[in-house]
Scaffold this motif. Structure first.
Motif, PDB file in Angstrom:
ATOM      1  N   TYR A 171      65.981 -20.471 116.897  1.00 18.85           N
ATOM      2  CA  TYR A 171      65.638 -21.229 115.700  1.00 18.85           C
ATOM      3  C   TYR A 171      66.861 -22.043 115.330  1.00 18.85           C
ATOM      4  CZ  TYR A 171      63.593 -22.336 111.175  1.00 18.85           C
ATOM      5  OH  TYR A 171      63.056 -23.000 110.098  1.00 18.85           O
ATOM      6  N   SER A 229      77.630 -21.407 123.535  1.00 18.51           N
ATOM      7  CA  SER A 229      77.342 -19.995 123.313  1.00 18.51           C
ATOM      8  C   SER A 229      76.064 -19.567 124.004  1.00 18.51           C
ATOM      9  CB  SER A 229      77.237 -19.721 121.810  1.00 18.51           C
ATOM     10  OG  SER A 229      77.432 -18.359 121.561  1.00 18.51           O
TER      11      SER A 229
ATOM     12  N   MET B  83      64.016 -13.940 112.612  1.00 17.22           N
ATOM     13  CA  MET B  83      64.522 -15.282 112.310  1.00 17.22           C
ATOM     14  C   MET B  83      66.015 -15.283 112.013  1.00 17.22           C
ATOM     15  SD  MET B  83      61.466 -17.153 110.238  1.00 17.22           S
ATOM     16  CE  MET B  83      62.215 -18.777 110.301  1.00 17.22           C
ATOM     17  N   VAL B  86      67.723 -14.955 115.515  1.00 16.02           N
ATOM     18  CA  VAL B  86      67.653 -16.067 116.467  1.00 16.02           C
ATOM     19  C   VAL B  86      68.188 -17.382 115.898  1.00 16.02           C
ATOM     20  CG1 VAL B  86      65.767 -15.012 117.766  1.00 16.02           C
ATOM     21  CG2 VAL B  86      65.235 -16.713 116.005  1.00 16.02           C
ATOM     22  N   GLN B  87      68.314 -17.478 114.561  1.00 11.03           N
ATOM     23  CA  GLN B  87      68.923 -18.699 114.023  1.00 11.03           C
ATOM     24  C   GLN B  87      70.445 -18.651 114.156  1.00 11.03           C
ATOM     25  OE1 GLN B  87      70.862 -19.196 110.923  1.00 11.03           O
ATOM     26  NE2 GLN B  87      71.045 -16.977 110.734  1.00 11.03           N
ATOM     27  N   LEU B  89      73.039 -18.899 116.284  1.00  5.13           N
ATOM     28  CA  LEU B  89      73.235 -19.334 117.664  1.00  5.13           C
ATOM     29  C   LEU B  89      74.558 -18.867 118.285  1.00  5.13           C
ATOM     30  CD1 LEU B  89      71.612 -22.900 117.594  1.00  5.13           C
ATOM     31  CD2 LEU B  89      70.596 -20.752 118.335  1.00  5.13           C
ATOM     32  N   PRO B  90      75.657 -18.771 117.518  1.00  8.41           N
ATOM     33  CA  PRO B  90      76.879 -18.273 118.161  1.00  8.41           C
ATOM     34  C   PRO B  90      76.729 -16.787 118.514  1.00  8.41           C
ATOM     35  CG  PRO B  90      77.370 -19.468 116.120  1.00  8.41           C
ATOM     36  CD  PRO B  90      75.900 -19.209 116.134  1.00  8.41           C
ATOM     37  N   ARG B  91      76.902 -16.475 119.790  1.00  9.16           N
ATOM     38  CA  ARG B  91      76.619 -15.122 120.283  1.00  9.16           C
ATOM     39  C   ARG B  91      77.434 -14.046 119.559  1.00  9.16           C
ATOM     40  NH1 ARG B  91      79.244 -11.946 123.592  1.00  9.16           N
ATOM     41  NH2 ARG B  91      80.630 -13.617 124.264  1.00  9.16           N
ATOM     42  N   GLU B  92      78.734 -14.302 119.345  1.00  5.87           N
ATOM     43  CA  GLU B  92      79.562 -13.253 118.727  1.00  5.87           C
ATOM     44  C   GLU B  92      79.114 -12.906 117.313  1.00  5.87           C
ATOM     45  OE1 GLU B  92      83.924 -13.794 120.851  1.00  5.87           O
ATOM     46  OE2 GLU B  92      83.611 -14.519 118.819  1.00  5.87           O
ATOM     47  N   ARG B  94      76.138 -13.407 116.091  1.00  2.94           N
ATOM     48  CA  ARG B  94      74.788 -12.831 116.168  1.00  2.94           C
ATOM     49  C   ARG B  94      74.855 -11.350 116.540  1.00  2.94           C
ATOM     50  NH1 ARG B  94      72.743 -16.072 119.775  1.00  2.94           N
ATOM     51  NH2 ARG B  94      73.174 -14.753 121.567  1.00  2.94           N
ATOM     52  N   GLY B 205      67.837 -21.141 107.427  1.00  2.00           N
ATOM     53  CA  GLY B 205      68.600 -21.304 108.662  1.00  2.00           C
ATOM     54  C   GLY B 205      69.379 -22.594 108.829  1.00  2.00           C
ATOM     55  N   VAL B 207      72.356 -24.852 109.162  1.00  2.00           N
ATOM     56  CA  VAL B 207      73.771 -24.574 109.443  1.00  2.00           C
ATOM     57  C   VAL B 207      74.597 -25.830 109.296  1.00  2.00           C
ATOM     58  CG1 VAL B 207      73.586 -22.602 110.981  1.00  2.00           C
ATOM     59  CG2 VAL B 207      73.415 -24.909 111.928  1.00  2.00           C
ATOM     60  N   GLU B 212      79.547 -23.719 112.417  1.00  2.00           N
ATOM     61  CA  GLU B 212      78.892 -23.117 113.581  1.00  2.00           C
ATOM     62  C   GLU B 212      79.741 -23.310 114.834  1.00  2.00           C
ATOM     63  OE1 GLU B 212      75.597 -24.995 115.496  1.00  2.00           O
ATOM     64  OE2 GLU B 212      74.350 -23.252 115.127  1.00  2.00           O
ATOM     65  N   LEU B 213      80.271 -24.528 114.961  1.00  3.34           N
ATOM     66  CA  LEU B 213      81.101 -24.819 116.126  1.00  3.34           C
ATOM     67  C   LEU B 213      82.326 -23.897 116.178  1.00  3.34           C
ATOM     68  CD1 LEU B 213      81.176 -28.341 117.421  1.00  3.34           C
ATOM     69  CD2 LEU B 213      83.258 -27.047 117.640  1.00  3.34           C
ATOM     70  N   MET B 216      81.289 -20.620 117.494  1.00  5.38           N
ATOM     71  CA  MET B 216      81.100 -20.649 118.946  1.00  5.38           C
ATOM     72  C   MET B 216      82.445 -20.700 119.667  1.00  5.38           C
ATOM     73  SD  MET B 216      77.935 -23.282 119.455  1.00  5.38           S
ATOM     74  CE  MET B 216      76.251 -22.831 118.998  1.00  5.38           C
TER      75      MET B 216
END
Lengths: 274, 228
Positions: A171, A229, B83, B86-87, B89-92, B94, B205, B207, B212-213, B216
């Motif tokens: 999302y 990512s 939600m 999955v919103q 996006l940066p894996r760490e 999340r 959601g 961002v 966000e960058l 990441m």
């Protein structure tokens, strides 16, 4: 909404090793050009046109794309999507894409340009079956402004929902709103004007591939900044902040080349437009 | 009500062991680039993090989860769990948030006997849900009969105060500067809570690109004291 400014429907399938359209339909301010086969792989490429030249107040566009099993499609635009002033109702685009098992979609449109007082909302829903693969990109840029202002558009909003076997897996919600925010501030665009996003999904993704992509595009540079990512499903996402469309397009092209080499064992063709 | 407020306080305490103290949510990237280096620049970051990310994710979700619990609509709660995850996006951030959510759930399960926790736990075990601290916290607030907006406010407070503690260690800031920051943030927190009440579900959601960058980018930071 029944009164669409433009409607486009494209259904593709594989016939004797080549991806072909089973159904092409367009109406109003949307048009597709004849299919092009850039190489011998059978992957088809369609260019979308906006004969109206840009999105105006209250315009609404609807696009529906399907890829049958094993179909391979590149979808791009012939030129940038220009969003002009929308004093009353924002311009809107809705896209639904269906990717069946084993299919591969490359969606690489030209940038979205927001001119003075433009308000735009775009919703993209992508439904994938396990085994399908996706290469999705978008670029958001400010239009030239006579007053020299860097961000004269009001709002550009992009929402992407990606479902894998009917489960929401990604999302992505970007809403740039220079009308009320200081875009140059910390955490926002941080001195850059263009934002590029890339979402790549495919079962063959692993950390080696992501490292390879990172090595290829990462550079200590003042021209751009990237963030890369891994997604919760096999795949990755990339954000690029930059000051020109070309900078982002080059990074997207580098990623596309790696994905094509790794997944399809081929080199992508340059999408000639001019 | 007084007793219940204290019960919710317990979860806001930075000594409540959820593991949140090992996450900076991208702040560490800014510190390493020397863009956050003192109290003033940290306040700037904290303000953007609260108002451009947290309210649209955890904050709005907290309100919606509370409303769903009032309607006994658990499907909606599980949808928000998905939600929220999955919103991110940066894996760490999340995966880190997911771990904090799980640990928080485990802790409150041993403190309270509430059926919904058991269900949440089972869904996480079966990989039907991910686990998220905003949801666990809101479940507790709702269970204790604390109002919707107070629950959201306390959740935001607990997140922000942990981040301040992290900044005190990482920038570093003096303890007094840390406490001043928390004090200066009382009004922004109240305003953010108010704003959350008026947000539309469609705002979920959103961002901010730079934030966000940086989250990441943290994945590629070699020397680090935080996991995100």
């Amino acid at each position: 909404m029944e009164d669409w400014t433009g409607i486009l429907r494209l259904d593709t399938e594989v016939r004797s090793g080549k991806t072909v359209a089973r159904n092409v339909y367009f109406q109003g301010a949307y048009k597709v050009m004849r299919p092009i086969y850039h190489d011998e792989s059978g992957q088809v490429c369609y260019y979308i046109l906006n004969p109206g030249g840009g999105y105006l107040d209250g315009d609404s566009y609807k696009m529906q794309i399907t890829l049958d099993k094993q179909a391979q499609l590149t979808l791009t635009t012939q030129s940038a999507t220009k969003i002009y002033k929308t004093p009353h109702t924002l311009a809107y685009q809705e896209t639904v894409m269906d990717l069946k098992e084993g299919s591969y979609l490359e969606y690489i449109p030209d940038p979205i340009i927001g001119y003075r007082d433009a308000r735009y909302k775009q919703k993209t829903n992508i439904h994938m079956e396990k085994g399908a693969a996706l290469f999705y990109s978008d670029i958001i840029t400010p239009g030239w402004s006579p007053s020299g202002e860097r961000f004269s558009y009001n709002t550009l909003q992009l929402i992407n929902e990606i479902y894998m076997d009917n489960e929401l897996a990604v999302y992505d919600h970007v809403k740039l709103n220079p009308a009320t925010k200081n875009m140059d501030g910390l955490g926002q665009m941080e001195g850059f004007s263009h934002l590029g996003s890339l979402i790549v999904i495919g079962e063959k993704t692993d950390s080696n591939l992501i490292d390879k992509v990172y090595q290829a595009i990462h550079k200590d540079s003042t021209e751009f900044k990237i963030g890369l990512s891994e997604l919760p499903i096999p795949g990755f996402t990339l954000r690029v902040l930059a000051n020109s469309t070309q900078t982002i397009e080059k990074i997207v092209a580098d990623c596309q080349r790696i994905i094509n080499e790794e997944w399809l064992n081929k080199t992508p063709s340059f999408l000639r437009k001019y | 009500m007084g007793d219940n407020i204290l019960s919710l306080f317990q979860l806001c305490d930075s000594s409540f062991p959820t593991g949140a103290f090992s996450h900076s949510y991208g702040l560490e990237s800014y510190i390493q680039e020397d863009r956050v280096h003192d109290q003033a620049s940290f306040l700037q970051w904290l303000d953007v993090y609260l108002n451009e990310q947290l309210i649209y994710s955890d904050g709005l979700a907290s309100r919606l989860v509370y409303e769903a619990l009032e309607e006994n609509n658990l499907q909606k709660v599980w949808k928000l769990d998905c939600m929220l995850t999955v919103q991110n996006l940066p894996r760490e951030t999340r995966e880190g948030t997911q771990r904090i959510g799980e640990r928080m759930l485990k802790l409150v399960e041993s403190l309270y006997d509430v059926p919904v926790f058991l269900e949440y736990r089972e869904r996480i075990n079966k990989k039907l849900s991910f686990g998220h601290p905003a949801i666990v916290f809101t479940m507790i607030g709702h269970h204790l009969g604390v109002t919707k907006s107070t629950t959201t406010l306390y959740y935001l407070y607990s997140t922000i105060s942990t981040l301040v503690q992290n900044a005190v260690r990482a920038i570093p800031l003096g303890q007094t500067a840390g406490q001043k920051t928390i004090q200066q943030f009382q009004v922004p927190l109240a305003k953010a809570t108010e704003k959350i009440q008026s947000l539309d579900e469609d705002d979920f959601g959103i961002v901010s690109p730079g934030l966000e960058l940086s989250q990441m980018k943290h994945e590629r930071v070699n020397i680090r004291i935080f996991m995100s």
